[in-house]
Design a protein around this motif. Structure first.
Motif, PDB file in Angstrom:
ATOM      1  N   GLN A 131      59.300  22.046  32.131  1.00 39.45           N
ATOM      2  CA  GLN A 131      57.989  21.895  32.752  1.00 39.45           C
ATOM      3  C   GLN A 131      58.000  22.184  34.253  1.00 39.45           C
ATOM      4  OE1 GLN A 131      56.068  18.354  31.435  1.00 39.45           O
ATOM      5  NE2 GLN A 131      54.092  18.912  32.269  1.00 39.45           N
ATOM      6  N   PRO A 132      59.054  21.837  35.000  1.00 38.38           N
ATOM      7  CA  PRO A 132      59.048  22.179  36.431  1.00 38.38           C
ATOM      8  C   PRO A 132      58.922  23.677  36.698  1.00 38.38           C
ATOM      9  CG  PRO A 132      60.661  20.467  36.025  1.00 38.38           C
ATOM     10  CD  PRO A 132      60.177  20.928  34.672  1.00 38.38           C
ATOM     11  N   ILE A 133      59.441  24.512  35.810  1.00 39.99           N
ATOM     12  CA  ILE A 133      59.283  25.956  35.989  1.00 39.99           C
ATOM     13  C   ILE A 133      57.819  26.349  35.863  1.00 39.99           C
ATOM     14  CG2 ILE A 133      59.837  28.226  35.020  1.00 39.99           C
ATOM     15  CD1 ILE A 133      62.529  27.138  34.191  1.00 39.99           C
ATOM     16  N   MET A 134      57.150  25.800  34.851  1.00 38.90           N
ATOM     17  CA  MET A 134      55.743  26.112  34.656  1.00 38.90           C
ATOM     18  C   MET A 134      54.901  25.583  35.823  1.00 38.90           C
ATOM     19  SD  MET A 134      56.171  27.763  31.948  1.00 38.90           S
ATOM     20  CE  MET A 134      57.814  27.931  31.228  1.00 38.90           C
ATOM     21  N   ASN A 135      55.252  24.431  36.351  1.00 41.32           N
ATOM     22  CA  ASN A 135      54.552  23.900  37.514  1.00 41.32           C
ATOM     23  C   ASN A 135      54.734  24.813  38.721  1.00 41.32           C
ATOM     24  OD1 ASN A 135      53.780  21.698  35.981  1.00 41.32           O
ATOM     25  ND2 ASN A 135      55.386  20.359  36.758  1.00 41.32           N
ATOM     26  N   PHE A 136      55.916  25.382  38.859  1.00 47.05           N
ATOM     27  CA  PHE A 136      56.185  26.302  39.971  1.00 47.05           C
ATOM     28  C   PHE A 136      55.248  27.502  39.908  1.00 47.05           C
ATOM     29  CE2 PHE A 136      58.279  30.085  41.650  1.00 47.05           C
ATOM     30  CZ  PHE A 136      58.680  29.678  42.914  1.00 47.05           C
ATOM     31  N   PHE A 137      55.042  28.040  38.705  1.00 44.36           N
ATOM     32  CA  PHE A 137      54.162  29.202  38.540  1.00 44.36           C
ATOM     33  C   PHE A 137      52.688  28.799  38.371  1.00 44.36           C
ATOM     34  CE2 PHE A 137      58.215  31.168  36.954  1.00 44.36           C
ATOM     35  CZ  PHE A 137      58.296  32.170  37.926  1.00 44.36           C
ATOM     36  N   ASP A 138      52.429  27.497  38.309  1.00 47.36           N
ATOM     37  CA  ASP A 138      51.074  26.964  38.144  1.00 47.36           C
ATOM     38  C   ASP A 138      50.416  27.493  36.872  1.00 47.36           C
ATOM     39  OD1 ASP A 138      48.883  25.403  38.810  1.00 47.36           O
ATOM     40  OD2 ASP A 138      47.937  26.969  40.020  1.00 47.36           O
ATOM     41  N   ILE A 139      51.137  27.379  35.780  1.00 52.17           N
ATOM     42  CA  ILE A 139      50.641  27.802  34.467  1.00 52.17           C
ATOM     43  C   ILE A 139      50.920  26.696  33.450  1.00 52.17           C
ATOM     44  CG2 ILE A 139      50.861  30.296  34.862  1.00 52.17           C
ATOM     45  CD1 ILE A 139      53.598  30.201  33.517  1.00 52.17           C
ATOM     46  N   PRO A 140      50.151  26.633  32.349  1.00 49.03           N
ATOM     47  CA  PRO A 140      50.394  25.596  31.340  1.00 49.03           C
ATOM     48  C   PRO A 140      51.614  25.881  30.486  1.00 49.03           C
ATOM     49  CG  PRO A 140      48.631  27.038  30.625  1.00 49.03           C
ATOM     50  CD  PRO A 140      48.963  27.448  32.038  1.00 49.03           C
ATOM     51  N   GLY A 141      52.021  27.132  30.443  1.00 47.33           N
ATOM     52  CA  GLY A 141      53.159  27.527  29.625  1.00 47.33           C
ATOM     53  C   GLY A 141      53.188  29.039  29.485  1.00 47.33           C
ATOM     54  N   THR A 142      54.080  29.511  28.631  1.00 42.57           N
ATOM     55  CA  THR A 142      54.181  30.939  28.358  1.00 42.57           C
ATOM     56  C   THR A 142      54.354  31.162  26.863  1.00 42.57           C
ATOM     57  OG1 THR A 142      56.602  31.080  28.520  1.00 42.57           O
ATOM     58  CG2 THR A 142      55.352  31.350  30.570  1.00 42.57           C
ATOM     59  N   VAL A 143      54.219  32.414  26.465  1.00 41.86           N
ATOM     60  CA  VAL A 143      54.668  32.842  25.148  1.00 41.86           C
ATOM     61  C   VAL A 143      56.082  33.366  25.330  1.00 41.86           C
ATOM     62  CG1 VAL A 143      54.273  34.416  23.215  1.00 41.86           C
ATOM     63  CG2 VAL A 143      52.327  33.487  24.507  1.00 41.86           C
ATOM     64  N   ARG A 144      57.010  32.861  24.540  1.00 39.79           N
ATOM     65  CA  ARG A 144      58.414  33.271  24.680  1.00 39.79           C
ATOM     66  C   ARG A 144      58.881  33.966  23.409  1.00 39.79           C
ATOM     67  NH1 ARG A 144      62.739  28.595  24.993  1.00 39.79           N
ATOM     68  NH2 ARG A 144      62.326  28.645  22.751  1.00 39.79           N
ATOM     69  N   ALA A 145      59.249  35.229  23.569  1.00 35.60           N
ATOM     70  CA  ALA A 145      59.882  35.970  22.481  1.00 35.60           C
ATOM     71  C   ALA A 145      61.366  36.059  22.790  1.00 35.60           C
ATOM     72  CB  ALA A 145      59.284  37.368  22.361  1.00 35.60           C
TER      73      ALA A 145
END
Length: 405
Positions: free
Chosen positions: A365-379
């Motif tokens: 979650q700290p990575i997503m907070n850094f980018f200010d996004i709720p999450g990503t799609v990860r392939a």
């Protein structure tokens, strides 16, 4: 030549359909699929051996013990540990990190510091927060950069004589970033700190040499390297393992027990209380043999080709943004978003097309907070994936966009 179709024949699950579509499995960073060799080894254990280890004089117990300890030796060779007793069987990376964090509790005080990276999985954050709370030690963080790599420019200032433990991942599960762990290990050792490397995401893609790295601890989850769930191992230098107290008490980890005092068993049993996941340990050894028979150089080459192809294809989608470094500094993970589309919605629609991806913050979650996004799609890809599956993913994204935008 890498014969991917021959490899895929070893993985029964890859032939099935999901919701009427051929399965496209791109959630390998969460868990890898298992080859039939591992599945058969588990079945064989229960059909012909099933007995507890280290405790019986009867035939089945001895065979079970021999197979389990042979797996430990397979792991030792795989990571180039000096001694087999430096390999501790665990239920996975989370177990390994908690074991080390617990063992360091008597070794820290309120003036000490614990250093972790900004790219860590929650499993390499929360146990150290627990340890800091219990000891009064301070938790510090190596910051990250916009390109998804660690900012090591201030490492010489962050690392001080107060730093007692440094814990970083070898590869980020959320972004695929390959961290410069040799540099971090050397810098940490220069101030006398011990170093734990979270190898959960690295182990499927490369073969770590713990002596060459000179890390003090390296921990791996079996389920990410084609082995059973609930299996894994922790490598620890003999000197550190001897300093640490046991993580759990019970059978097997003792030398002598009275009501007044208990003395502990020698390594590795000091850290292996209770009846272990015997078939998981045996399956882990079989999985490593399987991967080594393919060859990690071939695995790396195949996965690099998949990464470059997927990165180019997804980058060409209008509105796509890929997070993390370029393909020369990461493993086979593409973590992305489509402008105007929530990652969960995209993942749900891809599932209806038989395509399995991971969505959310990926326990980072700290990575997503850094980018200010709720999450990503990860392939996330493994050596058994194909270019045709990447094409199916890209087509699925385009179809989902038409439905959502």
């Amino acid at each position: 030549m890498f014969n991917v179709q021959a490899i895929r024949a070893d993985f029964p699950i890859l032939t099935q359909t999901v919701k009427g579509k051929n399965l496209v499995y791109f959630d390998n960073a969460a868990t890898s699929q298992k080859p039939k060799q591992v599945i058969e080894a588990i079945a064989n254990y229960y059909e012909t051996i099933n007995a507890n280890i280290h405790r019986g004089v009867h035939y089945l117990s001895q065979i079970s013990t021999d197979r389990y300890e042979a797996a430990r030796e397979t792991i030792r060779k795989h990571v180039n540990a000096q001694h087999a007793f430096e390999i501790i069987f665990t239920s996975g990376t989370t177990h390994g990190i908690n074991l080390v964090a617990s063992g360091f509790e008597p070794l820290l005080n309120e003036n000490d510091e614990i250093l972790i990276g900004a790219l860590e999985h929650h499993s390499n954050i929360v146990p150290w927060q627990f340890l800091a709370e219990r000891t009064g030690a301070k938790l510090r963080v190596i910051p990250m950069l916009e390109n998804g790599t660690l900012d090591l420019s201030s490492l010489s200032e962050i690392l001080t004589e107060k730093t007692k433990v440094v814990a970083v991942n070898h590869i980020s599960n959320a972004l695929g970033t390959i961290n410069p762990i040799r540099e971090i290990i050397a810098a940490a050792h220069a101030v006398g700190a011990a170093v734990l490397i979270d190898g959960a995401q690295a182990a499927p893609h490369l073969q770590p040499d713990v002596q060459a790295l000179d890390c003090d601890f390296y921990t791996v989850s079996g389920h990410k390297i084609c082995a059973p769930t609930g299996s894994g191992f922790l490598y620890g230098k003999e000197s550190w393992l001897n300093k640490m107290r046991p993580y759990q008490g019970g059978g097997e980890m003792i030398k002598e027990v009275t009501f007044e005092k208990t003395t502990y068993a020698d390594l590795p049993h000091k850290f292996e209380a209770g009846t272990p996941n015997i078939e998981g340990g045996i399956g882990l050894g079989v999985a490593l043999d399987y991967l080594n028979n393919i060859g990690f150089d071939k695995i790396a080459a195949q996965e690099q080709s998949l990464l470059e192809y997927a990165t180019a294809k997804i980058s060409a989608i209008d509105g796509a943004r890929i997070y993390g470094p370029d393909t020369s500094h990461k493993t086979s993970v593409v973590s992305f978003n489509i402008e105007g589309v929530h990652p969960y919605d995209l993942g749900a629609l891809l599932d209806k097309m038989g395509i399995a991806v991971r969505t959310g913050h990926h326990c980072a979650q700290p990575i997503m907070n850094f980018f200010d996004i709720p999450g990503t799609v990860r392939a996330s890809m493994m050596f058994y994936n194909t270019f045709e599956e990447i094409d199916a993913l890209v087509n699925g994204i385009e179809k989902a966009k038409q439905m959502l935008l």
